[in-house]
Write a protein that holds these residues in place. Structure first.
Motif, PDB file in Angstrom:
ATOM      1  N   ALA A  51       0.830  -1.205   0.000  1.00 34.91           N
ATOM      2  CA  ALA A  51       0.000   0.000   0.000  1.00 34.91           C
ATOM      3  C   ALA A  51       0.869   1.261   0.000  1.00 34.91           C
ATOM      4  CB  ALA A  51      -0.924  -0.006   1.214  1.00 34.91           C
ATOM      5  N   PHE A  52       1.950   1.229   0.754  1.00 29.13           N
ATOM      6  CA  PHE A  52       2.849   2.381   0.792  1.00 29.13           C
ATOM      7  C   PHE A  52       3.498   2.612  -0.568  1.00 29.13           C
ATOM      8  CE2 PHE A  52       7.084   4.208   1.392  1.00 29.13           C
ATOM      9  CZ  PHE A  52       6.766   5.353   2.088  1.00 29.13           C
ATOM     10  N   GLN A  53       3.927   1.540  -1.217  1.00 28.51           N
ATOM     11  CA  GLN A  53       4.523   1.677  -2.548  1.00 28.51           C
ATOM     12  C   GLN A  53       3.518   2.226  -3.546  1.00 28.51           C
ATOM     13  OE1 GLN A  53       7.654   1.359  -3.368  1.00 28.51           O
ATOM     14  NE2 GLN A  53       8.292   0.725  -1.313  1.00 28.51           N
ATOM     15  N   SER A  54       2.264   1.779  -3.432  1.00 29.17           N
ATOM     16  CA  SER A  54       1.227   2.277  -4.341  1.00 29.17           C
ATOM     17  C   SER A  54       1.010   3.776  -4.156  1.00 29.17           C
ATOM     18  CB  SER A  54      -0.079   1.519  -4.094  1.00 29.17           C
ATOM     19  OG  SER A  54      -1.123   2.029  -4.891  1.00 29.17           O
ATOM     20  N   LEU A  55       0.952   4.231  -2.918  1.00 24.29           N
ATOM     21  CA  LEU A  55       0.779   5.658  -2.657  1.00 24.29           C
ATOM     22  C   LEU A  55       2.018   6.454  -3.050  1.00 24.29           C
ATOM     23  CD1 LEU A  55      -0.979   5.447   0.826  1.00 24.29           C
ATOM     24  CD2 LEU A  55      -2.036   6.126  -1.324  1.00 24.29           C
ATOM     25  N   HIS A  56       3.191   5.864  -2.822  1.00 16.86           N
ATOM     26  CA  HIS A  56       4.436   6.580  -3.107  1.00 16.86           C
ATOM     27  C   HIS A  56       4.658   6.748  -4.610  1.00 16.86           C
ATOM     28  CE1 HIS A  56       8.357   8.155  -2.078  1.00 16.86           C
ATOM     29  NE2 HIS A  56       8.930   7.338  -2.953  1.00 16.86           N
ATOM     30  N   SER A  57       4.153   5.816  -5.414  1.00 17.00           N
ATOM     31  CA  SER A  57       4.343   5.884  -6.863  1.00 17.00           C
ATOM     32  C   SER A  57       3.338   6.794  -7.559  1.00 17.00           C
ATOM     33  CB  SER A  57       4.242   4.479  -7.464  1.00 17.00           C
ATOM     34  OG  SER A  57       2.953   3.928  -7.229  1.00 17.00           O
ATOM     35  N   TYR A  58       2.430   7.383  -6.807  1.00 14.76           N
ATOM     36  CA  TYR A  58       1.421   8.261  -7.412  1.00 14.76           C
ATOM     37  C   TYR A  58       2.070   9.529  -7.955  1.00 14.76           C
ATOM     38  CZ  TYR A  58      -2.197  11.864  -7.553  1.00 14.76           C
ATOM     39  OH  TYR A  58      -2.999  12.890  -7.946  1.00 14.76           O
ATOM     40  N   ASP A  59       1.711   9.896  -9.191  1.00 14.84           N
ATOM     41  CA  ASP A  59       2.226  11.109  -9.842  1.00 14.84           C
ATOM     42  C   ASP A  59       1.073  12.098  -9.987  1.00 14.84           C
ATOM     43  OD1 ASP A  59       3.573  13.008 -11.225  1.00 14.84           O
ATOM     44  OD2 ASP A  59       3.727  11.878 -13.096  1.00 14.84           O
ATOM     45  N   SER A  60       1.161  13.188  -9.269  1.00 15.76           N
ATOM     46  CA  SER A  60       0.076  14.172  -9.294  1.00 15.76           C
ATOM     47  C   SER A  60       0.110  15.066 -10.530  1.00 15.76           C
ATOM     48  CB  SER A  60       0.133  15.052  -8.036  1.00 15.76           C
ATOM     49  OG  SER A  60       1.352  15.768  -7.993  1.00 15.76           O
ATOM     50  N   GLY A  61       1.217  15.024 -11.298  1.00 16.37           N
ATOM     51  CA  GLY A  61       1.318  15.908 -12.457  1.00 16.37           C
ATOM     52  C   GLY A  61       0.258  15.630 -13.509  1.00 16.37           C
ATOM     53  N   LYS A  62      -0.009  14.348 -13.773  1.00 18.93           N
ATOM     54  CA  LYS A  62      -1.011  14.005 -14.781  1.00 18.93           C
ATOM     55  C   LYS A  62      -2.396  14.474 -14.364  1.00 18.93           C
ATOM     56  CE  LYS A  62       1.531   9.971 -16.452  1.00 18.93           C
ATOM     57  NZ  LYS A  62       1.502   8.513 -16.678  1.00 18.93           N
ATOM     58  N   ASP A  63      -2.716  14.320 -13.086  1.00 21.24           N
ATOM     59  CA  ASP A  63      -4.018  14.777 -12.608  1.00 21.24           C
ATOM     60  C   ASP A  63      -4.127  16.296 -12.667  1.00 21.24           C
ATOM     61  OD1 ASP A  63      -5.028  12.284 -12.189  1.00 21.24           O
ATOM     62  OD2 ASP A  63      -4.501  12.193 -10.071  1.00 21.24           O
ATOM     63  N   MET A  64      -3.018  17.006 -12.421  1.00 22.48           N
ATOM     64  CA  MET A  64      -3.057  18.463 -12.522  1.00 22.48           C
ATOM     65  C   MET A  64      -3.282  18.886 -13.969  1.00 22.48           C
ATOM     66  SD  MET A  64      -2.995  19.958  -9.682  1.00 22.48           S
ATOM     67  CE  MET A  64      -2.809  21.586 -10.403  1.00 22.48           C
ATOM     68  N   GLU A  65      -2.663  18.192 -14.918  1.00 18.42           N
ATOM     69  CA  GLU A  65      -2.907  18.508 -16.324  1.00 18.42           C
ATOM     70  C   GLU A  65      -4.360  18.269 -16.690  1.00 18.42           C
ATOM     71  OE1 GLU A  65      -0.211  16.203 -18.587  1.00 18.42           O
ATOM     72  OE2 GLU A  65       1.581  17.268 -17.898  1.00 18.42           O
ATOM     73  N   ASP A  66      -4.912  17.161 -16.184  1.00 18.43           N
ATOM     74  CA  ASP A  66      -6.323  16.869 -16.457  1.00 18.43           C
ATOM     75  C   ASP A  66      -7.232  17.919 -15.833  1.00 18.43           C
ATOM     76  OD1 ASP A  66      -8.405  14.808 -17.360  1.00 18.43           O
ATOM     77  OD2 ASP A  66      -8.885  15.014 -15.233  1.00 18.43           O
ATOM     78  N   PHE A  67      -6.880  18.363 -14.623  1.00 14.84           N
ATOM     79  CA  PHE A  67      -7.685  19.382 -13.945  1.00 14.84           C
ATOM     80  C   PHE A  67      -7.639  20.712 -14.706  1.00 14.84           C
ATOM     81  CE2 PHE A  67      -7.793  22.888 -10.845  1.00 14.84           C
ATOM     82  CZ  PHE A  67      -9.070  22.711 -10.339  1.00 14.84           C
ATOM     83  N   ARG A  68      -6.445  21.091 -15.140  1.00 13.50           N
ATOM     84  CA  ARG A  68      -6.319  22.348 -15.878  1.00 13.50           C
ATOM     85  C   ARG A  68      -7.046  22.290 -17.211  1.00 13.50           C
ATOM     86  NH1 ARG A  68       0.061  22.556 -14.436  1.00 13.50           N
ATOM     87  NH2 ARG A  68      -0.129  23.502 -12.357  1.00 13.50           N
ATOM     88  N   ALA A  69      -7.023  21.128 -17.853  1.00  4.43           N
ATOM     89  CA  ALA A  69      -7.749  20.988 -19.118  1.00  4.43           C
ATOM     90  C   ALA A  69      -9.247  21.151 -18.900  1.00  4.43           C
ATOM     91  CB  ALA A  69      -7.441  19.622 -19.734  1.00  4.43           C
ATOM     92  N   LYS A  70      -9.766  20.595 -17.803  1.00  3.54           N
ATOM     93  CA  LYS A  70     -11.192  20.758 -17.503  1.00  3.54           C
ATOM     94  C   LYS A  70     -11.531  22.222 -17.225  1.00  3.54           C
ATOM     95  CE  LYS A  70     -11.905  16.121 -15.621  1.00  3.54           C
ATOM     96  NZ  LYS A  70     -12.245  15.342 -14.399  1.00  3.54           N
ATOM     97  N   ILE A  71     -10.656  22.919 -16.513  1.00  3.19           N
ATOM     98  CA  ILE A  71     -10.897  24.334 -16.216  1.00  3.19           C
ATOM     99  C   ILE A  71     -10.918  25.143 -17.507  1.00  3.19           C
ATOM    100  CG2 ILE A  71      -9.931  26.376 -15.122  1.00  3.19           C
ATOM    101  CD1 ILE A  71     -11.282  24.494 -13.188  1.00  3.19           C
TER     102      ILE A  71
END
Length: 309
Positions: free
Chosen positions: A203-223
């Motif tokens: 579970a720790f490895q799964s959380l640690h490997s999360y990349d927030s950059g892709k989600d930020m790009e998706d969020f900005r595209a929606k905005i």
């Protein structure tokens, strides 16, 4: 008399042993049952947390949604191991401790029976002593008292031997059960925590490997999609304006002194003069149906032309 005193010492030791076992084993049973119930409550709360994590993941961006669902699945695995821990604790720890309540009651019953026979023995002994003092010559009464005393002593001896065997078996079983019960407790906890550590590591490895950059790009595209295609930083281009000919947009325009009447006529075919000069000639300088440029020579400079116009 010495035998009676010796039995009194034995009884005191047995009673103390039973009292300690009843006191501490009862506490152990109560505490371990409470421990198991707390683990069950923790499992229930963790199940609710897993449900909330999945619900939250369904509202987020793809990368975070996948990460949170993976984390929730790992946390659910821990609760499966915790359920196995609870069942094992109940079977191997709590239930054996409960059985000691029944065993201790049986031993207390044996102690009461022994105390009853011992009291009868002491009573018959005192009666015999009293008869010997009052009527030392009455052989028949003394014989009957001696017979009753011997029977009481025999009963006490038999009960004492039986009680010793019972206590010997109880003490041996108690010592082994204490070792086995708490060894099982430690083993159950070690197995649970070892398995939980593996799952928590994943579970720790799964959380640690999360990349927030892709989600930020998706969020900005929606905005941007909701606010239109407006670009706050337009890209400057050097291409000519579509409203003008390529020769006007891509090349430097000649100045007024360099242009001739022929150039002016060619320029007029592409755009009206009002787009080139800010002021038009007055209507008073030209008559209806007649243009001043018709009477000017073809090679006249544009500066002279501007004076005539």
């Amino acid at each position: 008399m010495n035998a009676v005193l010796a039995r009194d010492s034995q009884v005191k030791i047995m009673e103390k042993t039973v009292a300690n076992a009843e006191k501490y084993f009862g506490r152990f049973c109560s505490l371990m049952a409470s421990y198991t119930r707390k683990a069950a409550k923790l499992r229930d709360k963790s199940d609710l947390l897993v449900k909330q994590l999945i619900d939250y993941a369904n509202t987020e961006s793809p990368e975070l949604r996948n990460t949170m669902k993976s984390f929730a699945e790992e946390l659910a695995k821990v609760q499966d191991y915790r359920q196995a821990e609870i069942e094992r604790l109940d079977t191997r720890v709590v239930e054996p401790l409960k059985l000691y309540g029944i065993q201790l009651k049986q031993i207390q019953t044996e102690l009461k029976r022994f105390n009853s026979t011992r009291s009868n023995e002491i009573k018959q002994l005192k009666k015999l002593v009293r008869l010997r003092q009052k009527a030392p010559l009455d052989r028949q009464v003394i014989a009957q008292a001696e017979s009753s005393m011997h029977r009481a002593m025999a009963d006490t001896s038999y009960t004492s031997k039986r009680l010793e065997e019972t206590f010997d078996c109880f003490q041996r079983k108690k010592l082994k059960d204490v070792q086995r019960i708490f060894s099982d407790f430690v083993a159950v906890e070690m197995i649970f925590h070892a398995k939980a550590l593996e799952v928590y590591s994943a579970a720790f490895q799964s959380l640690h490997s999360y990349d927030s950059g892709k989600d930020m790009e998706d969020f900005r595209a929606k905005i941007r999609a909701t606010s239109g295609d407006y670009n706050p930083h337009p890209v400057h281009t050097t291409s000519p304006s579509p409203s003008l000919p390529r020769s006007l947009g891509g090349q430097r325009q000649p100045c007024c002194e360099d242009m001739t009447l022929k150039d002016l006529k060619d320029l007029k075919e592409h755009a009206p003069l009002r787009q080139l000069w800010p002021q038009q000639p007055s209507r008073a300088h030209r008559s209806q149906g007649d243009s001043p440029m018709q009477h000017l020579p073809a090679g006249l400079p544009l500066a002279t032309l501007c004076i005539h116009l």
